[in-house]
Write an enzyme that holds these catalytic residues in place. Sequence first.
Site, short mmCIF file in Angstrom:
data_model
loop_
_atom_site.label_atom_id
_atom_site.label_comp_id
_atom_site.label_asym_id
_atom_site.label_seq_id
_atom_site.Cartn_x
_atom_site.Cartn_y
_atom_site.Cartn_z
N ASP A 129 0.88 -1.17 0.00
CA ASP A 129 0.00 0.00 0.00
C ASP A 129 0.92 1.22 0.00
OD1 ASP A 129 -2.08 1.78 0.03
OD2 ASP A 129 -3.20 0.77 1.61
C1 BGC Z 1 -5.03 3.25 -0.08
C2 BGC Z 1 -5.09 2.28 -1.23
C3 BGC Z 1 -4.86 3.00 -2.52
C4 BGC Z 1 -3.54 3.72 -2.46
C5 BGC Z 1 -3.23 4.50 -3.73
C6 BGC Z 1 -3.78 4.10 -0.11
O1 BGC Z 1 -3.86 5.12 0.82
O2 BGC Z 1 -5.12 2.55 1.14
O3 BGC Z 1 -6.33 1.63 -1.24
O4 BGC Z 1 -4.89 2.09 -3.60
O5 BGC Z 1 -3.57 4.64 -1.38
O6 BGC Z 1 -4.05 5.60 -3.84
#
Ligand code: BGC
Length: 693
Positions: A248
């Site tokens: 993530d």
């Molecule tokens: C989120 C993800 C997301 C990523 C990119 C993170 O903060 O938890 O779900 O895909 O950011 O935006």
Amino acid sequence: KNGFSFYHIIINKDIPPVHRAGTEGFMVKLNELTIEEKLRLLCGEGSWNTCGLDGKIPSLLMCDGPHGVRKVERVGENGEQIPLKSIAYPALQCLTNTWNRKLARAMGEALADDCKEKDVDILLAPGVNIKRNPLNGRNFEYFSEDPYLAGTMACEYVDGLQKNGVAACVKHYCCNNEEHNRLEQSSEVDERTLREIYLKPFEWTFRAHPEWIMCSYNRVNGVRASEHGKLFDTARKELGFDGAVMSDWGAVYDRTAAVKAGVDLEMPFSRENYERLVADYKAGKIAEREIDVCVERILGAVEKRLRRRGEKVKRSEKERLAVAQEIAEEGLVLLKNDGVLPLENGQSVSVLGRYGAGEKDYTSGGGAAQVLPLAGDVTLAEALKEVMPDSEIDFEKAFNADGIESYGEKPHRILERCAQSDVSVICVGTGRFVEYESADRTTLKLHPLQEELILQTAAQNPDTVVVLYAGGAVDVSAWADEVAAIVYAGFNGERGNRAVANVLAGKVSPSGKLSETFPVCLEDTPYYDTYRDVTVARYTDGVDVGYRYYETAGVGVQYEFGFGLSYAEFEYGDLEIELKGGLNAEVSYTVKNISDYDGKEISQLYVRDAVAFVYRPDLELKGYAKNYIKAGDCAEVKLTLDKSSFAYYSAAKDEWIVDDGVFNVFVGASVKDIRLEAAVVVENGGIVKVKIL
Ligand code: BGC
């Protein structure tokens, strides 16, 4: 501590998204890369790309989903990301309320076309985390409180997406079940619960071979998900995962530990982590063969995409918008109806409330899943006018200076109009300022002013219909008894109001059912009494998540799992169970539409271990079907039972086992509305006897 603002605003500020279209670059083999290139490949490029090694290999572009393609076009002056317009489909919460696997697949397919139009290789979706806490700020992005429903719907979504040429990235692996302190919190969960509840939806989804999964921010039993080698080993060796893992955004702290654990790609690029990895390699803390494992998986994932790039878009924009509308129609759940619905053409209707205006901020949650809609929605009044041409329909947003629903300055005029109309329709809900990434909701209730608006209106007009635009369970107790009907529209995308209008006007019979319990209050939820502080969330509720708890403990709810009303009426009958050897069997029954309305019915199959040697919840969902049945017609439904319908995960034996004994098999219209029942006897790993009760 605030994951969203930190990673989305600071990191991305100075890193514009890149895309290299087409199939430029060629695939290289592992042994054609230098160690410097390998190390570089393990870290992304900017915020949304895999590293292209200066053109040596193709760089993949990824964008957020799950209910629309959020391709960041530029970064605004305040650091906010500005995406391109894209079709806003209903949120996964609404999709799951359809209980329609074909629609989950259709949404995946349609999204793949949206991605292809924008040269996106990987959609960062879907999220399959279980709705353990009804206040979780991201519940609208997730499927269900039930692992079987979540996993089976997600599997179709992923397959639809990937078969249509775009890679899925299933997230957030795992036990990221609330947003509160998500960067630090350790989800402390026992092995059986982990397997049965939290890993199960991933395991189901792996049947569609997602090319990627994304690790979560939180810790699991004290270890950061990005360093949790055991969890990735489980995914790869036991759950059938054969893709690559990315982090993530900003979830990696120690890149070397993450590589060793099996996190192949770190996103987004972090110079600090990259340099430390290089230093660790030079210091002998990580060997080239350990790096190669991750590099090979990344090369494999890039190569797969390379083969699919340039595929044609299959559905027109119009067709994809029709998918969005169908999901919104089928995902709508009618919670209460005293007979006011369906409306009749010619009845006068007063539509009230900003949530009915079709504005994106109020029909979706916030965070990474936020979509800039293609065309935007019409107001509910406009949509109603189209299907009720002879009706007088007016619309008043009715909100105060703070943007909260209220009669505000001009109560008299609006209330008078509501009193005079045949029906008042009040549109209320949550939206992106209440449900969003990085924080949880603070209450199950609507804003007090919204509640007041409902009560004031209902006092003027008993035929008041409330339409709820929310991404999760709502406590409706303060006003439910005063209104004639409650329609849970959910976060229903840019065709949402057309869908609501079609249902209100009776063009479509409501057919959604709840994929998440509406509890009476937060105190009643199994999650409520479990220990949590800033760093620990103890999952002492174990396998008793959602209805598993309410049904077993006999705790009443507002609206149960699997519940939803229809204009049609269905009768269930003719239950039969045909044995197919071992624990395999075919369960068949009929569902008859005994009303004058054509409609769809969701029937649900639950299993209970009547004499378990370990604790088992009273009911567990093991199958479901959705059938379109014309007025007076009858559908024959066939569902299957197999080992997974009976098994529990034995922490003592580290395997799934089925105890001998009696199991009840139930077919119901909801978890409480059981219509048919049978018992089967299991002996020596096989069903030996069936009794229809
Ligand atoms: C989120 C993800 C997301 C990523 C990119 C993170 O903060 O938890 O779900 O895909 O950011 O935006």
